[in-house]
Design an enzyme around this catalytic site. Structure first.
Site, PDB file in Angstrom:
ATOM      1  N   HIS A 179       0.831  -1.217   0.000  1.00 11.97           N
ATOM      2  CA  HIS A 179       0.000   0.000   0.000  1.00 11.97           C
ATOM      3  C   HIS A 179       0.866   1.269   0.000  1.00 11.97           C
ATOM      4  O   HIS A 179       0.512   2.263   0.640  1.00 11.97           O
ATOM      5  CB  HIS A 179      -0.943   0.005   1.208  1.00 11.97           C
ATOM      6  CG  HIS A 179      -2.026  -1.031   1.134  1.00 11.97           C
ATOM      7  ND1 HIS A 179      -3.195  -0.849   0.424  1.00 11.97           N
ATOM      8  CD2 HIS A 179      -2.109  -2.271   1.679  1.00 11.97           C
ATOM      9  CE1 HIS A 179      -3.957  -1.929   0.545  1.00 11.97           C
ATOM     10  NE2 HIS A 179      -3.316  -2.810   1.288  1.00 11.97           N
ATOM     11  N   ASP A 226      -0.726  -4.922   6.089  1.00  7.20           N
ATOM     12  CA  ASP A 226      -1.754  -5.777   5.509  1.00  7.20           C
ATOM     13  C   ASP A 226      -1.533  -5.971   4.010  1.00  7.20           C
ATOM     14  O   ASP A 226      -0.910  -5.148   3.346  1.00  7.20           O
ATOM     15  CB  ASP A 226      -3.149  -5.195   5.755  1.00  7.20           C
ATOM     16  CG  ASP A 226      -3.337  -3.845   5.081  1.00  7.20           C
ATOM     17  OD1 ASP A 226      -2.419  -3.010   5.178  1.00  7.20           O
ATOM     18  OD2 ASP A 226      -4.397  -3.623   4.462  1.00  7.20           O
ATOM     19  N   GLU A 227      -2.059  -7.065   3.496  1.00  2.00           N
ATOM     20  CA  GLU A 227      -2.181  -7.338   2.059  1.00  2.00           C
ATOM     21  C   GLU A 227      -0.864  -7.146   1.301  1.00  2.00           C
ATOM     22  O   GLU A 227      -0.847  -6.597   0.197  1.00  2.00           O
ATOM     23  CB  GLU A 227      -3.281  -6.452   1.458  1.00  2.00           C
ATOM     24  CG  GLU A 227      -4.657  -6.742   2.040  1.00  2.00           C
ATOM     25  CD  GLU A 227      -5.753  -5.899   1.417  1.00  2.00           C
ATOM     26  OE1 GLU A 227      -6.881  -6.413   1.260  1.00  2.00           O
ATOM     27  OE2 GLU A 227      -5.488  -4.715   1.080  1.00  2.00           O
ATOM     28  N   VAL A 228       0.217  -7.622   1.864  1.00  2.00           N
ATOM     29  CA  VAL A 228       1.502  -7.568   1.157  1.00  2.00           C
ATOM     30  C   VAL A 228       1.561  -8.763   0.206  1.00  2.00           C
ATOM     31  O   VAL A 228       1.482  -9.913   0.635  1.00  2.00           O
ATOM     32  CB  VAL A 228       2.684  -7.598   2.143  1.00  2.00           C
ATOM     33  CG1 VAL A 228       4.004  -7.515   1.386  1.00  2.00           C
ATOM     34  CG2 VAL A 228       2.568  -6.449   3.151  1.00  2.00           C
ATOM     35  N   GLU A 276      -1.819  -9.701   9.393  1.00  2.50           N
ATOM     36  CA  GLU A 276      -1.031 -10.508   8.464  1.00  2.50           C
ATOM     37  C   GLU A 276       0.432 -10.648   8.877  1.00  2.50           C
ATOM     38  O   GLU A 276       1.063 -11.681   8.614  1.00  2.50           O
ATOM     39  CB  GLU A 276      -1.098  -9.923   7.041  1.00  2.50           C
ATOM     40  CG  GLU A 276      -2.437 -10.098   6.351  1.00  2.50           C
ATOM     41  CD  GLU A 276      -3.351  -8.910   6.511  1.00  2.50           C
ATOM     42  OE1 GLU A 276      -4.053  -8.569   5.542  1.00  2.50           O
ATOM     43  OE2 GLU A 276      -3.367  -8.314   7.609  1.00  2.50           O
TER      44      GLU A 276
END
Length: 618
Positions: free
Chosen positions: A320, A387-389, A435
């Protein structure tokens, strides 16, 4: 003889406190209040103002370890008297020195006066047609003679920026039939909560000149169940002015939320000015003028703190972060890969900070050295994201060139350790998304707060590892869900995507939100590690036009769950029959404060009592 109750015994706007207090007793005497009613603020120091234990024997008999401490109550002195209180123009701005308990009380008294006399509710929607409105001309009229504010203990030094659980937020409130109001608490934050509740006892007369409560006498004792109660607002995917943000802080405070999480940067834009690196926002914001200056940032933090709301700033990383590319292209891997961006990121544009880069580490060192000292006066936390790597992005990282977990995990461990060491060195406690702990198996320091968003099972895993957890399950507390896809689909894939639901549909209505238990699935022995939670307002399809109605009053449902608990005194889910009229009234009060909150029911339902319920048996 009146009895003290844990729950409201009937659904009536005449008892519509939100969130629901621990104990609340009232009767039906009408008292009026005038604009020149004096507020007397007492603090520890003198003698002979009465005993808290005498005023609230039920509190100290059954809650011996909670509630305002009676020990020093005989040493109170008058600190200040207010009549038609007002703040100086500089009260909201202040300095970089943080916020004191005195400033919190000052602000709370002024806000309470304004709420009662300038932003109050004419309650026609909560009475039958042709109801008999109280009037100061009907018989003998009793007016509230004074409002006593009693700060029983000395505030802790970190009262405006505590770690979870470090500040006592409890308060007691009494209003006698003769017109004496008293709000007592151990801390200035407790006083602020008590004054908020006090405003909810009052209504505006239809003549616009008189204000009254139909509830006297009143006795309330209250304290929150969870230590962390907040809203997470994304201001990177869409631009929001400082006034838009402050309005959400106002609503948080009025709902007795004590945290405001500002998700301030993301892949799409970097609107936060970093004075040592001005090019970050100058190039990374949507427009050079859509930037939160250092002065704006300081002002927003202070505005939250002075209301007892601690702002937690998040710089999400290493994912992000593709907006950094516009100023520092060499720091970002896999930037804006098209057309298959979804192989490398959760949203376009793809891009992540390189994971084994000395230049990235130098950048982060400079970034946090600039930013964190400006966070420290107003918060004890800093959120480093995580998050969301997407591992595939590191195939394009010239310092790694791999998507293998075996190669990436030690580098992620080093990345997180470096960031958290710097956060701690500057006096703050790190917060991460789940995460990092559960997917990347990063070993986190015992102080790190882990924020969960994916499942109740994840919360149970977090606390089983010994970490404090924040809940916010996307199936319940994501406020952006149910609006449909914001992506466009090529004709080749359009049929497969039809009817274009988003991943977290349907829309999460207030009843679903209200029914969610933050402790669901967490073994009793670990429930103390669930310190609270947040509702999340992501901004892919939200901007200043609809932000208020997207958060409120659904955010109020979250607020009551976190303040009062998801269960009633008998262990059942809290009653919608009780909550609905109270939430409708809270919505009206928010509207009066300038918040564009959505309605809960049509007036017919609130005017006619239980006629809009199914299966109601009384």
């Amino acid at each position: 003889m009146r009895s003290f109750t844990y729950i409201l015994l009937f659904a009536s706007s005449a008892a519509a406190i939100w969130p629901q207090p621990v104990r609340y007793d009232h009767s039906d005497t009408v008292l009026f209040v005038k604009k020149d009613v004096p507020f007397y603020w007492y603090e520890a120091g003198a003698r002979n103002v009465g005993s808290m234990a005498d005023q609230f024997p039920f509190v100290f008999a059954s809650n011996s370890n909670t509630g305002p401490n009676p020990q020093d109550n005989n040493r109170l002195k008058i600190r200040k008297q207010y009549t038609e209180p007002s703040l100086s123009e500089n009260a909201e701005n202040g300095t970089q020195g943080g916020v004191s308990g005195d400033e919190i009380i000052d602000f709370a008294i002024v806000s309470a006066w304004k709420t009662i006399f300038k932003h109050n509710l004419y309650p026609w929607k909560f009475h039958p047609r042709n109801w008999d409105e109280p009037s100061p001309n009907q018989g003998e009229t009793t007016y509230i003679s004074r409002i006593d504010i009693k700060l029983i203990s000395t505030d802790p030094s970190n009262v405006a920026k505590p770690l979870a659980g470090e500040v006592d937020e409890s308060y007691s409130l009494t209003l006698t039939q003769e017109g004496l109001a008293t709000i007592s608490a151990n801390t200035s934050v407790g006083i602020a909560h008590g004054l908020t509740t006090f405003t909810q006892l009052f209504y505006a007369h239809s003549d616009g000149k008189n204000f009254y409560t139909p509830l006297a006498p009143v006795t309330i004792y209250d304290a929150p169940k969870f230590q962390h109660r907040g809203i997470n607002m994304d201001v990177a995917r869409a631009w929001f002015s400082t006034s838009d943000i402050k309005r959400q802080i106002d609503a948080c405070a009025y709902n007795k939320m004590n945290r405001f999480h500002l998700h301030v940067t993301d892949s799409q834009s970097w609107p936060l000015e970093i004075p040592s690196m001005p090019e970050l926002s100058a190039k990374g914001a949507y427009r050079p003028d859509l930037v939160y200056t250092a002065e704006d940032f300081q002002h927003i933090q202070r505005y939250a703190a002075i209301q007892g709301v601690e702002m937690i700033t998040e710089i999400d990383m290493p994912g992000h972060t593709s907006s950094i590319h516009y100023a520092f292209p060499d720091l970002i891997a896999a930037f804006n890969i098209q057309p298959h961006w979804d192989t490398y990121a959760a949203e376009p544009p793809s891009g992540t900070l390189k994971l084994n880069s000395t230049a990235v580490y130098d950048f982060l060192d400079k970034l946090l050295d600039d930013l964190l000292p400006r966070v420290y006066p107003y918060s004890s936390y800093f959120h480093t994201g995580g998050d969301e790597v997407n591992k595939n992005a590191y195939m394009f990282d010239d310092t790694v060139k791999s998507n293998s977990s075996a190669i990436l995990q030690p580098l992620m461990q080093k990345f997180v350790d470096r960031n958290h060491d710097q956060v701690r060195a500057l006096g703050l406690t790190p917060v991460v998304w789940e995460e990092m702990l559960l997917d990347w198996n990063v070993t986190l320091g015992p102080d790190v707060i882990v924020q969960s968003w994916q499942s109740d099972e994840a919360v149970a895993q977090i606390v089983a590892k010994g970490h404090k957890a924040l809940v916010g399950n996307y199936n319940y507390w994501y406020l952006d869900c149910g609006k449909g896809q914001w992506l466009d689909f090529d004709p080749s894939s359009s049929a497969d995507a039809w009817p274009y639901y988003d991943y977290c549909a349907p829309f999460h209505n207030w009843r679903l939100i209200y029914a969610y238990d933050p402790l669901s699935g967490v073994p009793e022995e670990n429930q103390h590690l669930v310190i609270g939670g947040e509702a999340h307002m992501w901004a892919e399809q939200t901007d200043p036009i609809n932000i208020d109605r997207m958060i409120w009053p659904r955010g109020s449902a979250v607020a009551e769950v976190l303040w009062s608990g998801a269960k009633d005194s008998e262990g059942r889910n809290r009653s919608q029959i009780d909550a609905s009229p109270r939430l409708s009234e809270m919505r009206e009060r928010l509207v009066g404060l300038g918040v564009g909150a959505e309605p809960i029911q049509m007036p017919y339902c609130t005017m006619e009592g239980t006629v809009c319920q199914l299966g109601y048996t009384g």
